[in-house]
Design an enzyme around this catalytic site. Structure first.
Site, PDB file in Angstrom:
ATOM      1  N   GLU A  41      43.750  38.119  63.519  1.00 44.69           N
ATOM      2  CA  GLU A  41      44.518  37.321  64.470  1.00 44.69           C
ATOM      3  C   GLU A  41      44.078  35.856  64.446  1.00 44.69           C
ATOM      4  OE1 GLU A  41      47.214  37.887  66.367  1.00 44.69           O
ATOM      5  OE2 GLU A  41      47.345  39.755  65.263  1.00 44.69           O
ATOM      6  N   CYS A 220      69.427  41.950  62.065  1.00 45.14           N
ATOM      7  CA  CYS A 220      68.527  41.837  63.227  1.00 45.14           C
ATOM      8  C   CYS A 220      68.898  42.884  64.282  1.00 45.14           C
ATOM      9  CB  CYS A 220      68.637  40.435  63.819  1.00 45.14           C
ATOM     10  SG  CYS A 220      67.642  40.248  65.306  1.00 45.14           S
TER      11      CYS A 220
HETATM   12  S1  SF4 Z   1      68.886  34.339  66.008  1.00 44.56           S
HETATM   13 FE1  SF4 Z   1      69.109  36.146  67.319  1.00 44.56          FE
HETATM   14  S2  SF4 Z   1      70.307  37.600  66.105  1.00 44.56           S
HETATM   15 FE2  SF4 Z   1      69.596  36.018  64.712  1.00 44.56          FE
HETATM   16  S3  SF4 Z   1      67.736  36.854  63.847  1.00 44.56           S
HETATM   17 FE3  SF4 Z   1      67.120  35.627  65.638  1.00 44.56          FE
HETATM   18  S4  SF4 Z   1      67.067  37.020  67.375  1.00 44.56           S
HETATM   19 FE4  SF4 Z   1      68.156  38.023  65.713  1.00 44.56          FE
END
Ligand code: SF4
Length: 385
Positions: A41, A220
């Site tokens: 870390e 994501c």
């Molecule tokens: S901007 Fe939002 S949707 Fe895009 S990768 Fe980041 S957290 Fe995920």
């Protein structure tokens, strides 16, 4: 909080993503003792995983446990940190190891307040150690997590500002404790040690998906609810640090070599810039190198060769470096401040606790020495019998 989220849904999305895509074989994740987690870390602060891995492996190879680190000299510790930068991290790690050995019987404390009281351990690092090594439900807020939260919840402002930092901490805490309250039992069943896994998942998400320049929103797990994505304003979050031009400083480095080719190194004071590391003697641009030689080596005007100028940037200023190579005509028998100076062979010097720009110059000098040796051998082999 973005009302689109159910309290535990955020953690659940992140944990499910981590199960399929997270990094699980980093060296500090294998046999994750509190000591290994702590070292990793500290190394990962301001430094990317790929850079840290070889340093971590060498460091742990030399200091496999807290006792080994605590009983090492600062010079040995700095030597194994050489090139990684931000050397205060290494000095604090070493100081903390000694404190833990003396005051906590060699075991890293399991209480947040006690960890934060150690030099170099802030709230986020303490949270990472407690969650990753001890499974405690403490949030973290490193650069990657800040970016994910700032985007997902459209938090305006620079995260370095204390008001914004407070807001992000509140979000991080709320997400973790809401998940614990609402779905602790289920999360526990699905994900043993879930606070550590959740924090690791958040760091991984920021490092590999929600990256600074090219977030991969299509892959994501948070994309369905991310406010920045919904409002097409990803690159507005997090806001960068307000730009102020960094000041410039200049220094002349003296690369003093004796007739045997050894180089003179100087140890810097224990604290401050490059504290405790070995560098070249330096003078201001107004001072002459010849005067420095008279004053410190009791020798007059050696041969001087200028090397190309270079620049090194710190977080708070740029340093313009003007290196001069001073080739002494005779060996030195006397030296002022001899306890801070060391004559050392070039090859050995490059393996000592030296900062990156010093190492780069030492390697250049080694290459020059090698080239001139080859040239000499070449001349001898072409000389008529
Ligand atoms: S901007 Fe939002 S949707 Fe895009 S990768 Fe980041 S957290 Fe995920």
């Amino acid at each position: 909080m973005n009302q689109a989220w159910l309290p535990d849904a955020f953690a659940d999305c992140v944990l499910q993503w981590f199960a399929c895509h997270g990094r699980k074989d980093l060296p500090w994740q294998l046999a994750p003792t509190p000591y290994r987690v702590w070292v990793s870390e500290i190394m990962l602060q301001q430094t990317q995983v790929a850079v840290v891995i070889p340093y971590f492996e060498r460091f742990i190879g030399c200091f496999p446990n807290l006792g080994a680190l605590a009983t090492a000299t600062e010079d040995e510790v700095l030597q194994h940190w050489s090139g990684l930068g931000y050397y205060a991290r290494a000095r604090n790690l070493h100081r903390s190891a000694r404190i833990v050995l003396e005051q906590h019987g060699g075991e890293l404390p399991e209480q947040l307040e006690w960890l934060i009281a150690l030099p170099g351990i802030g709230r986020s690092t303490a949270g990472a150690i407690l969650s990753l090594a001890y499974g405690q439900a403490h949030a973290i807020l490193d650069g990657n997590v800040k970016r994910v939260l700032a985007r997902c919840f459209a938090v305006a402002g620079w995260p370095g500002e204390s008001r914004i930092q407070k807001h992000l901490w509140a979000l991080a805490d709320e997400l973790l404790s809401a998940a614990a309250r609402a779905g602790l039992q289920e999360l526990h069943l699905k994900h043993p040690n879930w606070p550590g896994t959740y924090n690791q998942a958040m760091m991984d998400l920021g490092a590999t998906v929600c990256t600074r320049a090219a977030p991969d929103c299509n892959h994501c797990p948070l994309s369905r609810h991310c406010l920045a994505l919904m409002t097409n304003s990803i690159h507005q979050y997090p806001q960068p640090k307000p730009k102020r031009p960094l000041p410039r400083r200049a220094t002349r480095w003296l690369l003093v070599q004796d007739p045997d080719g050894r180089i003179l190194l100087e140890q810097r004071p224990p604290s401050g810039l490059w504290g405790g590391l070995w560098t070249f003697p330096e003078v201001s641009l107004q001072e002459s190198s010849a005067h420095w030689c008279e004053l410190h080596l009791y020798q007059t005007a050696p041969r001087v060769e200028k090397l190309p100028d270079r620049q090194h940037s710190f977080s708070h200023f740029h340093l313009d470096i003007y290196p001069e190579r001073l080739l002494l005509k005779s060996a030195i028998s006397q030296l002022r401040d001899s306890d801070r100076h060391l004559w050392v062979a070039l090859k050995r010097a490059s393996t000592m606790a030296v900062p990156a720009p010093v190492k780069a110059i030492l390697l250049e000098l080694l290459a020059m020495a090698k080239a001139s040796k080859n040239q000499l051998l070449d001349c001898c082999s072409h000389r008529p019998a």
